[in-house]
Design an enzyme around this catalytic site. Structure first.
Site, short mmCIF file in Angstrom:
data_model
loop_
_atom_site.label_atom_id
_atom_site.label_comp_id
_atom_site.label_asym_id
_atom_site.label_seq_id
_atom_site.Cartn_x
_atom_site.Cartn_y
_atom_site.Cartn_z
CE1 TYR A 32 -16.04 -7.98 32.15
CE2 TYR A 32 -15.65 -7.79 29.80
CZ TYR A 32 -15.97 -8.56 30.89
OH TYR A 32 -16.21 -9.90 30.74
CE LYS A 150 -19.24 -7.50 29.58
NZ LYS A 150 -18.93 -8.92 29.46
CD GLU A 182 -22.94 -16.57 32.73
OE1 GLU A 182 -23.37 -15.82 31.85
OE2 GLU A 182 -22.62 -16.15 33.87
CG LEU A 206 -23.28 -10.58 31.74
CD1 LEU A 206 -22.91 -9.68 32.91
CD2 LEU A 206 -22.25 -10.45 30.64
N1 PMP Z 1 -21.89 -14.45 30.12
C1 PMP Z 1 -20.65 -14.09 30.49
C2 PMP Z 1 -20.08 -14.67 31.73
C3 PMP Z 1 -19.89 -13.21 29.70
O1 PMP Z 1 -18.65 -12.85 30.07
C4 PMP Z 1 -20.46 -12.71 28.49
C5 PMP Z 1 -19.68 -11.81 27.58
N2 PMP Z 1 -19.22 -10.67 28.19
C6 PMP Z 1 -21.76 -13.09 28.15
C7 PMP Z 1 -22.44 -13.97 28.99
C8 PMP Z 1 -22.42 -12.59 26.90
O2 PMP Z 1 -22.81 -11.26 27.03
P1 PMP Z 1 -22.92 -10.30 25.77
O3 PMP Z 1 -23.84 -10.96 24.80
O4 PMP Z 1 -23.50 -9.06 26.30
O5 PMP Z 1 -21.54 -10.15 25.22
#
Ligand code: PMP
Length: 286
Positions: A32, A150, A182, A206
């Site tokens: 997603y 993701k 994270e 991610l």
């Molecule tokens: N880490 C994880 C585990 C996440 O789910 C997300 C948000 N989807 C992020 C980091 C941040 O990613 P982004 O800045 O692309 O939203």
């Protein structure tokens, strides 16, 4: 009622349907993206689409539509649902071949499922939490080893949010081998002596689209960046802390496992970074 998108059709949300055999539903076999919308425009959109392509490639899934078509669907939904500020959620699954089987179906005969919907969040750029900051707890990171993809396997992150809630906090930072990976749904940072410290990219986290944009902004503002892992103890002794995500942008963290940072209020560097990021991202919004 919202209008949503399912496999080529725009439908009222109550009429949108997918198969009970869809592999996203049975096996979390799907990926997603979440793109934020400010002033009716998509933030960091090319980055989100690029990461979507990478997630699909890593899982041998086929692309459900061309870049331009996906952009059109995003824009259509923003317009149809009158979204000024909010999010567009996109999910692609490996689809359904009409039964349950661990083996992947043949992509030549089984099409991916593509679903998109919007979430309206008026005033998202001025969220109250961004003014007062958030509190996080630390929990063990027991997720699988491909967090760079993701996927929709979000049960542990959901459990982490619930653990945080139960502890009277807002979110959890995940810790593996003594170091923060994270947040449950965001990338984690600390600031010490003016240096921004955040874990380097790898399969452990991610690759946040907001992370990339914020680090670019920090660099342009001549801030020092150190990409390395840090412990909770180091974070508790930091001057400031924050996390980034497409829905929270740059979010100040003012408490970690009960220890306050910067006297429990958002610090100056985090506030500045948030301003710069919002300013810059609006310039490239489409
Ligand atoms: N880490 C994880 C585990 C996440 O789910 C997300 C948000 N989807 C992020 C980091 C941040 O990613 P982004 O800045 O692309 O939203």
């Amino acid at each position: 009622m919202r209008t949503v998108y399912v496999n080529g059709d725009y439908l009222p949300e109550t009429e949108a349907k997918i198969s009970i055999f869809d592999r996203g539903f049975l096996m979390a076999d799907g990926v997603y993206e979440v793109t934020s919308v400010l002033g009716g425009k998509l933030i960091d959109f090319p980055g989100h689409l690029k990461r979507l392509e990478r997630s699909l490639d890593e899982l041998d899934m086929v692309k459900p539509a061309a870049f331009d078509d996906l952009l059109d669907i995003h824009r259509d939904l923003v317009r149809m649902n009158d979204i000024h500020d909010g999010l567009v959620y996109l999910q692609v699954t490996r689809g359904s071949d009409g039964d349950r089987d661990f083996a992947f179906p043949d992509p030549k005969t089984t099409a991916p499922t593509l679903v998109l919907f919007t979430q309206s969040k008026p005033g998202m750029a001025n969220a109250p939490a961004s003014k007062v900051g958030v509190k996080v707890i630390s929990i063990e990171d027991i997720r699988w080893g491909r967090r760079d993809i993701k996927t929709v396997q979000l049960l542990y992150p959901s459990m982490g949010k619930m653990m945080a809630k139960k502890a009277g906090c807002d979110d959890a930072w995940l810790v593996e081998d003594g170091k923060v990976t994270e947040g449950t749904s965001n990338n984690a940072y600390i600031i010490k002596n003016g240096r921004i410290i955040t874990r380097a990219l790898s399969n452990d986290i991610l690759h946040g689209i907001t992370r990339a944009a914020v680090l670019r902004c920090a660099q342009e503002a001549q801030m020092e960046i150190e990409e390395r892992a840090f412990t909770i103890e180091e974070a508790q002794g930091a001057d400031e802390a924050f996390f980034t995500s497409a829905s929270a942008f740059v979010m100040p963290v003012v408490e970690i496992d009960g220890v306050s940072l910067n006297n429990g209020v958002p610090g100056p560097i985090v506030q500045r970074l948030r301003e710069i990021y919002l300013e810059e991202s609006l310039k490239t919004a489409i």
